[in-house]
Scaffold this motif. Structure first.
Motif, PDB file in Angstrom:
ATOM      1  N   TRP A  26      58.414  37.466  73.478  1.00 40.84           N
ATOM      2  CA  TRP A  26      57.158  37.874  74.117  1.00 40.84           C
ATOM      3  C   TRP A  26      56.452  38.966  73.335  1.00 40.84           C
ATOM      4  O   TRP A  26      55.783  39.816  73.908  1.00 40.84           O
ATOM      5  CB  TRP A  26      57.396  38.325  75.564  1.00 40.84           C
ATOM      6  N   SER A  27      56.625  38.965  72.019  1.00 39.09           N
ATOM      7  CA  SER A  27      55.989  39.983  71.194  1.00 39.09           C
ATOM      8  C   SER A  27      55.381  39.312  69.957  1.00 39.09           C
ATOM      9  O   SER A  27      56.015  39.218  68.907  1.00 39.09           O
ATOM     10  CB  SER A  27      57.043  41.023  70.801  1.00 39.09           C
ATOM     11  N   PRO A  28      54.147  38.809  70.098  1.00 40.89           N
ATOM     12  CA  PRO A  28      53.540  38.003  69.028  1.00 40.89           C
ATOM     13  C   PRO A  28      53.398  38.769  67.724  1.00 40.89           C
ATOM     14  O   PRO A  28      53.098  39.963  67.720  1.00 40.89           O
ATOM     15  CB  PRO A  28      52.156  37.661  69.586  1.00 40.89           C
ATOM     16  N   ARG A  29      53.628  38.062  66.601  1.00 37.93           N
ATOM     17  CA  ARG A  29      53.397  38.598  65.259  1.00 37.93           C
ATOM     18  C   ARG A  29      52.243  37.827  64.640  1.00 37.93           C
ATOM     19  O   ARG A  29      52.092  36.619  64.888  1.00 37.93           O
ATOM     20  CB  ARG A  29      54.643  38.415  64.391  1.00 37.93           C
ATOM     21  N   ILE A  30      51.461  38.510  63.832  1.00 36.67           N
ATOM     22  CA  ILE A  30      50.282  37.896  63.211  1.00 36.67           C
ATOM     23  C   ILE A  30      50.651  37.381  61.828  1.00 36.67           C
ATOM     24  O   ILE A  30      51.250  38.111  61.030  1.00 36.67           O
ATOM     25  CB  ILE A  30      49.140  38.924  63.103  1.00 36.67           C
ATOM     26  N   LYS A 113      44.258  40.117  74.124  1.00 35.25           N
ATOM     27  CA  LYS A 113      45.493  40.766  74.576  1.00 35.25           C
ATOM     28  C   LYS A 113      46.363  39.690  75.221  1.00 35.25           C
ATOM     29  O   LYS A 113      45.880  38.909  76.041  1.00 35.25           O
ATOM     30  CB  LYS A 113      45.173  41.837  75.620  1.00 35.25           C
ATOM     31  N   HIS A 114      47.642  39.656  74.849  1.00 28.48           N
ATOM     32  CA  HIS A 114      48.451  38.516  75.301  1.00 28.48           C
ATOM     33  C   HIS A 114      48.733  38.531  76.792  1.00 28.48           C
ATOM     34  O   HIS A 114      49.095  37.521  77.374  1.00 28.48           O
ATOM     35  CB  HIS A 114      49.747  38.390  74.482  1.00 28.48           C
ATOM     36  N   THR A 115      48.552  39.677  77.447  1.00 31.69           N
ATOM     37  CA  THR A 115      48.698  39.691  78.900  1.00 31.69           C
ATOM     38  C   THR A 115      47.324  39.740  79.578  1.00 31.69           C
ATOM     39  O   THR A 115      47.220  40.074  80.751  1.00 31.69           O
ATOM     40  CB  THR A 115      49.555  40.882  79.362  1.00 31.69           C
ATOM     41  N   GLY A 116      46.263  39.445  78.817  1.00 32.19           N
ATOM     42  CA  GLY A 116      44.917  39.410  79.385  1.00 32.19           C
ATOM     43  C   GLY A 116      44.515  40.780  79.896  1.00 32.19           C
ATOM     44  O   GLY A 116      44.791  41.790  79.255  1.00 32.19           O
ATOM     45  N   VAL A 117      43.886  40.816  81.058  1.00 30.38           N
ATOM     46  CA  VAL A 117      43.436  42.097  81.622  1.00 30.38           C
ATOM     47  C   VAL A 117      44.570  42.830  82.332  1.00 30.38           C
ATOM     48  O   VAL A 117      44.424  43.968  82.750  1.00 30.38           O
ATOM     49  CB  VAL A 117      42.239  41.900  82.598  1.00 30.38           C
ATOM     50  N   ILE A 118      45.707  42.172  82.483  1.00 31.98           N
ATOM     51  CA  ILE A 118      46.859  42.761  83.170  1.00 31.98           C
ATOM     52  C   ILE A 118      47.594  43.712  82.227  1.00 31.98           C
ATOM     53  O   ILE A 118      47.911  43.363  81.101  1.00 31.98           O
ATOM     54  CB  ILE A 118      47.868  41.656  83.602  1.00 31.98           C
ATOM     55  N   LYS A 119      47.866  44.921  82.692  1.00 35.55           N
ATOM     56  CA  LYS A 119      48.750  45.833  81.962  1.00 35.55           C
ATOM     57  C   LYS A 119      50.152  45.643  82.540  1.00 35.55           C
ATOM     58  O   LYS A 119      50.363  45.794  83.724  1.00 35.55           O
ATOM     59  CB  LYS A 119      48.334  47.292  82.215  1.00 35.55           C
ATOM     60  N   HIS A 120      51.076  45.282  81.671  1.00 35.14           N
ATOM     61  CA  HIS A 120      52.407  44.906  82.148  1.00 35.14           C
ATOM     62  C   HIS A 120      53.423  45.537  81.210  1.00 35.14           C
ATOM     63  O   HIS A 120      53.074  45.900  80.076  1.00 35.14           O
ATOM     64  CB  HIS A 120      52.501  43.370  82.109  1.00 35.14           C
ATOM     65  N   GLU A 121      54.644  45.673  81.674  1.00 38.60           N
ATOM     66  CA  GLU A 121      55.685  46.232  80.790  1.00 38.60           C
ATOM     67  C   GLU A 121      55.858  45.386  79.530  1.00 38.60           C
ATOM     68  O   GLU A 121      56.345  45.856  78.516  1.00 38.60           O
ATOM     69  CB  GLU A 121      57.014  46.358  81.536  1.00 38.60           C
ATOM     70  N   ARG A 122      55.436  44.148  79.595  1.00 42.69           N
ATOM     71  CA  ARG A 122      55.565  43.273  78.430  1.00 42.69           C
ATOM     72  C   ARG A 122      54.357  43.353  77.488  1.00 42.69           C
ATOM     73  O   ARG A 122      54.354  42.734  76.438  1.00 42.69           O
ATOM     74  CB  ARG A 122      55.734  41.823  78.884  1.00 42.69           C
ATOM     75  N   THR A 123      53.321  44.082  77.881  1.00 43.45           N
ATOM     76  CA  THR A 123      52.126  44.170  77.035  1.00 43.45           C
ATOM     77  C   THR A 123      52.446  44.896  75.731  1.00 43.45           C
ATOM     78  O   THR A 123      52.954  46.015  75.745  1.00 43.45           O
ATOM     79  CB  THR A 123      50.987  44.927  77.764  1.00 43.45           C
ATOM     80  N   VAL A 124      52.166  44.222  74.611  1.00 43.94           N
ATOM     81  CA  VAL A 124      52.331  44.854  73.299  1.00 43.94           C
ATOM     82  C   VAL A 124      50.924  45.214  72.816  1.00 43.94           C
ATOM     83  O   VAL A 124      50.097  44.344  72.593  1.00 43.94           O
ATOM     84  CB  VAL A 124      53.002  43.898  72.296  1.00 43.94           C
ATOM     85  N   GLU A 125      50.647  46.510  72.693  1.00 49.15           N
ATOM     86  CA  GLU A 125      49.284  46.964  72.387  1.00 49.15           C
ATOM     87  C   GLU A 125      48.897  46.640  70.943  1.00 49.15           C
ATOM     88  O   GLU A 125      47.806  46.179  70.670  1.00 49.15           O
ATOM     89  CB  GLU A 125      49.155  48.476  72.635  1.00 49.15           C
ATOM     90  N   LYS A 126      49.802  46.954  70.022  1.00 51.78           N
ATOM     91  CA  LYS A 126      49.475  46.767  68.617  1.00 51.78           C
ATOM     92  C   LYS A 126      50.382  45.696  68.043  1.00 51.78           C
ATOM     93  O   LYS A 126      51.582  45.888  67.913  1.00 51.78           O
ATOM     94  CB  LYS A 126      49.679  48.106  67.892  1.00 51.78           C
ATOM     95  N   GLN A 127      49.802  44.536  67.731  1.00 52.47           N
ATOM     96  CA  GLN A 127      50.620  43.452  67.214  1.00 52.47           C
ATOM     97  C   GLN A 127      50.729  43.572  65.703  1.00 52.47           C
ATOM     98  O   GLN A 127      49.792  43.943  65.032  1.00 52.47           O
ATOM     99  CB  GLN A 127      50.025  42.115  67.666  1.00 52.47           C
ATOM    100  N   GLU A 128      51.912  43.258  65.216  1.00 55.61           N
ATOM    101  CA  GLU A 128      52.270  43.525  63.827  1.00 55.61           C
ATOM    102  C   GLU A 128      52.049  42.298  62.940  1.00 55.61           C
ATOM    103  O   GLU A 128      52.316  41.176  63.342  1.00 55.61           O
ATOM    104  CB  GLU A 128      53.764  43.893  63.833  1.00 55.61           C
ATOM    105  N   TRP A 129      51.598  42.534  61.713  1.00 53.00           N
ATOM    106  CA  TRP A 129      51.524  41.480  60.713  1.00 53.00           C
ATOM    107  C   TRP A 129      52.896  41.260  60.093  1.00 53.00           C
ATOM    108  O   TRP A 129      53.599  42.223  59.829  1.00 53.00           O
ATOM    109  CB  TRP A 129      50.575  41.891  59.578  1.00 53.00           C
ATOM    110  N   ILE A 130      53.257  40.024  59.872  1.00 58.08           N
ATOM    111  CA  ILE A 130      54.498  39.744  59.120  1.00 58.08           C
ATOM    112  C   ILE A 130      54.161  38.811  57.968  1.00 58.08           C
ATOM    113  O   ILE A 130      53.109  38.189  57.963  1.00 58.08           O
ATOM    114  CB  ILE A 130      55.621  39.136  59.981  1.00 58.08           C
TER     115      ILE A 130
END
Ligand code: NI
Length: 130
Positions: A26-30, A113-130
């Motif tokens: 649940w932590s998308p990488r770019i 934002k992967h959780t949309g407008v919802i702020k959730h414990e799973r929300t990752v604010e800054k997604q990382e490039w790999i």
């Protein structure tokens, strides 16, 4: 790591190799960027969170496993090699079918934002490039 959007251009990108660079779910990488859209990879397992995206349509392509895309009125099973497009404004809760980890490729505007407008414990604010 720390790549900008331009460094991803013109070279072949091996999706499986990219998936091997991270383990957390649940932590998308770019992995790519074009026309203001980003290509992301994510590993999913069990439940996510109900959410919607006000202004962005979202594409999920299943690379491994089977995803259940749950909408308020029904569920859509999306299998390996298939895609599903969730239109803006539609509430959705992606989750996995069983205990199996699912690998997905996401294609969506960079600001999504992967959780949309919802702020959730799973929300990752800054997604990382790999
Ligand atoms: Ni979403």
């Amino acid at each position: 790591m720390g790549r900008s959007g331009y460094n991803c251009r013109m070279k072949a990108i091996n999706i499986k190799e990219k998936f091997n660079l991270f383990k957390d779910q649940w932590s998308p990488r770019i992995i790519g960027e074009l026309n203001g859209q980003q290509v992301k990879l994510a590993k999913l397992k069990n439940d996510f969170v109900w959410h919607s995206h006000e202004n962005e349509d979202e594409l999920f392509m299943i690379i491994k496993g089977s995803l259940v895309m749950e909408y308020r009125d029904r569920k859509e099973i999306v299998n390996e090699g298939e895609i599903v497009i969730v239109p803006r404004g539609v509430e959705h809760n992606p989750h996995t079918l069983n205990e199996e980890e699912v690998w997905v490729l996401l294609f969506e505007p960079a600001e999504t934002k992967h959780t949309g407008v919802i702020k959730h414990e799973r929300t990752v604010e800054k997604q990382e490039w790999i």
